[in-house]
Design a protein around this motif. Sequence first.
Motif, short mmCIF file in Angstrom:
data_model
loop_
_atom_site.label_atom_id
_atom_site.label_comp_id
_atom_site.label_asym_id
_atom_site.label_seq_id
_atom_site.Cartn_x
_atom_site.Cartn_y
_atom_site.Cartn_z
N UNK A 208 37.69 39.04 -15.42
CA UNK A 208 37.53 40.44 -15.84
C UNK A 208 36.16 40.57 -16.49
N UNK A 209 35.44 41.64 -16.16
CA UNK A 209 34.11 41.88 -16.73
C UNK A 209 34.11 43.26 -17.38
N UNK A 210 33.93 43.30 -18.68
CA UNK A 210 33.80 44.57 -19.41
C UNK A 210 32.32 44.88 -19.59
N UNK A 211 31.90 46.06 -19.17
CA UNK A 211 30.49 46.45 -19.28
C UNK A 211 30.41 47.74 -20.08
N UNK A 212 29.67 47.69 -21.18
CA UNK A 212 29.52 48.87 -22.04
C UNK A 212 28.10 48.88 -22.59
N UNK A 213 27.18 49.47 -21.86
CA UNK A 213 25.76 49.46 -22.23
C UNK A 213 25.14 50.84 -22.01
N UNK A 214 23.88 50.95 -22.39
CA UNK A 214 23.11 52.16 -22.11
C UNK A 214 22.05 51.88 -21.05
N UNK A 215 22.36 50.97 -20.14
CA UNK A 215 21.41 50.57 -19.10
C UNK A 215 21.09 51.71 -18.15
N UNK A 216 19.95 51.59 -17.49
CA UNK A 216 19.54 52.58 -16.49
C UNK A 216 19.41 51.97 -15.09
N UNK A 217 19.85 50.73 -14.94
CA UNK A 217 19.87 50.10 -13.63
C UNK A 217 20.95 49.03 -13.62
N UNK A 218 21.40 48.66 -12.44
CA UNK A 218 22.45 47.67 -12.31
C UNK A 218 22.10 46.38 -13.03
N UNK A 219 23.07 45.83 -13.76
CA UNK A 219 22.81 44.66 -14.59
C UNK A 219 23.03 43.34 -13.87
N UNK A 220 23.77 43.36 -12.76
CA UNK A 220 24.01 42.12 -12.02
C UNK A 220 24.28 42.44 -10.56
N UNK A 221 24.16 41.42 -9.71
CA UNK A 221 24.37 41.58 -8.28
C UNK A 221 25.74 41.05 -7.87
N UNK A 222 26.20 41.50 -6.74
CA UNK A 222 27.55 41.16 -6.32
C UNK A 222 27.72 39.66 -6.12
N UNK A 223 26.68 38.97 -5.67
CA UNK A 223 26.80 37.53 -5.44
C UNK A 223 26.86 36.73 -6.74
N UNK A 224 26.64 37.39 -7.88
CA UNK A 224 26.68 36.69 -9.16
C UNK A 224 28.07 36.69 -9.79
N UNK A 225 29.02 37.40 -9.19
CA UNK A 225 30.36 37.49 -9.77
C UNK A 225 31.40 36.95 -8.80
N UNK A 226 32.60 36.71 -9.31
CA UNK A 226 33.67 36.19 -8.47
C UNK A 226 34.09 37.25 -7.44
N UNK A 227 34.54 36.79 -6.30
CA UNK A 227 34.89 37.71 -5.20
C UNK A 227 36.16 38.51 -5.48
N UNK A 228 36.89 38.13 -6.54
CA UNK A 228 38.10 38.88 -6.90
C UNK A 228 38.05 39.35 -8.36
N UNK A 229 36.85 39.50 -8.89
CA UNK A 229 36.70 39.95 -10.28
C UNK A 229 37.11 41.41 -10.43
N UNK A 230 37.60 41.74 -11.60
CA UNK A 230 37.86 43.15 -11.94
C UNK A 230 36.82 43.58 -12.98
N UNK A 231 36.23 44.76 -12.78
CA UNK A 231 35.17 45.26 -13.66
C UNK A 231 35.64 46.55 -14.33
N UNK A 232 35.48 46.61 -15.65
CA UNK A 232 35.67 47.85 -16.41
C UNK A 232 34.30 48.33 -16.86
N UNK A 233 33.84 49.47 -16.35
CA UNK A 233 32.52 50.00 -16.67
C UNK A 233 32.68 51.26 -17.50
N UNK A 234 32.27 51.20 -18.77
CA UNK A 234 32.47 52.35 -19.67
C UNK A 234 31.17 52.92 -20.22
N UNK A 235 30.03 52.29 -19.88
CA UNK A 235 28.75 52.87 -20.28
C UNK A 235 28.29 53.85 -19.20
N UNK A 236 26.99 54.08 -19.10
CA UNK A 236 26.43 54.97 -18.07
C UNK A 236 27.21 56.28 -18.00
N UNK A 237 27.26 56.96 -19.14
CA UNK A 237 28.04 58.20 -19.24
C UNK A 237 27.22 59.44 -18.90
#
Length: 339
Positions: A208-237
């Motif tokens: 599981x990856x929780x992402x909560x930032x004020x970023x303006x561009x993607x923080x990681x690439x798909x090949x950097x995470x597990x193929x069955x990862x779950x992502x919770x994205x709560x920043x970029x509002x």
Amino acid sequence: MQLLNKAVVTEHLNMQAAIDAIEALLRHQDQNPNWIKSPDRLVIGTFSEDDKHSKGSHLSMPATIYDGEQEYTAVKLVTICPDNPSRNLPTTTAIITVSKNDTGEILAIMDGIYITQVRTAALSGIATKYMAKSDCESVAVVGCGGMAYEQLHAVLTVRPEIKTVYLWNRSHENAQAFKTRFVQDYDQWDVEIKVCEAIEDAIRDADVINVATRANEGLFRVEQIKSDAHINAVGAYQASMKEIGDDVIASSSMVVIDDLAGGRHEAGDLIQAHDNADCSWTWDDISGDLKELVTQKLKKTNDGITLFKSVGAARFDAAVALYVAQQAAQNDHGTSVDW
């Protein structure tokens, strides 16, 4: 009427209660869609970016809930102050009023900071409950600001089998402080917490990856995470913000959002993916919303990457605030005053 400061709200609101209140709201909304009214929030930009101030915003978020017998209104007023961490103040400040609509009687006025953090985290907890794989062992926290704290608590609440937590923050010192505070506040979780120097070290083995930032561009690439990862994205509002890359979005087997109407003009990650001619993902590819997950009209069908995008909506705050207000009235929490 009860006056409830942050200390009182924090003492009497737990994560499981918030999760239960929001799940109940979503089931209620599914059965009686006209009983819950939650217009788009009013957002007013504050300041212009300069050497004295960062751009912030002020939000007004009203919602009404009818439970079959009584109708209530909850209104949250929020100010987002990006420069506040340097002042040792929370980035987000908020106050919430809860009232009865038949008489206009105010049941409670409460601090909304903790409710905002908990309800946002509860949404991610609900998404993780239904979307993450059943044998999760690890979670990554990307961005260790105020919202991230309860996000981790929510994931551990619904996935108590997790044993390893990876932390990454642009400020290594802040990540260390996050670890120290979390261990002190939530010692019931038997987890190993590792602070990572590089983001790729935090996300590589995370289920599981929780992402909560004020970023303006993607923080990681798909090949950097597990193929069955779950992502919770709560920043970029905001539409101009982005923390989940287009390749991650396009590669996700499920993309679920908490509030589809609000997300179409606030979910920066998804808006930019849709607008990018080089990205295959569009709004037509969205799997559904959180309500459909909770009511099981939408179910996870494979083990690919799953993505939950949260932008928030007033009805979620209202559900949690109403629970707090009712508990306060029944148990005399806070300070009782005549109004």
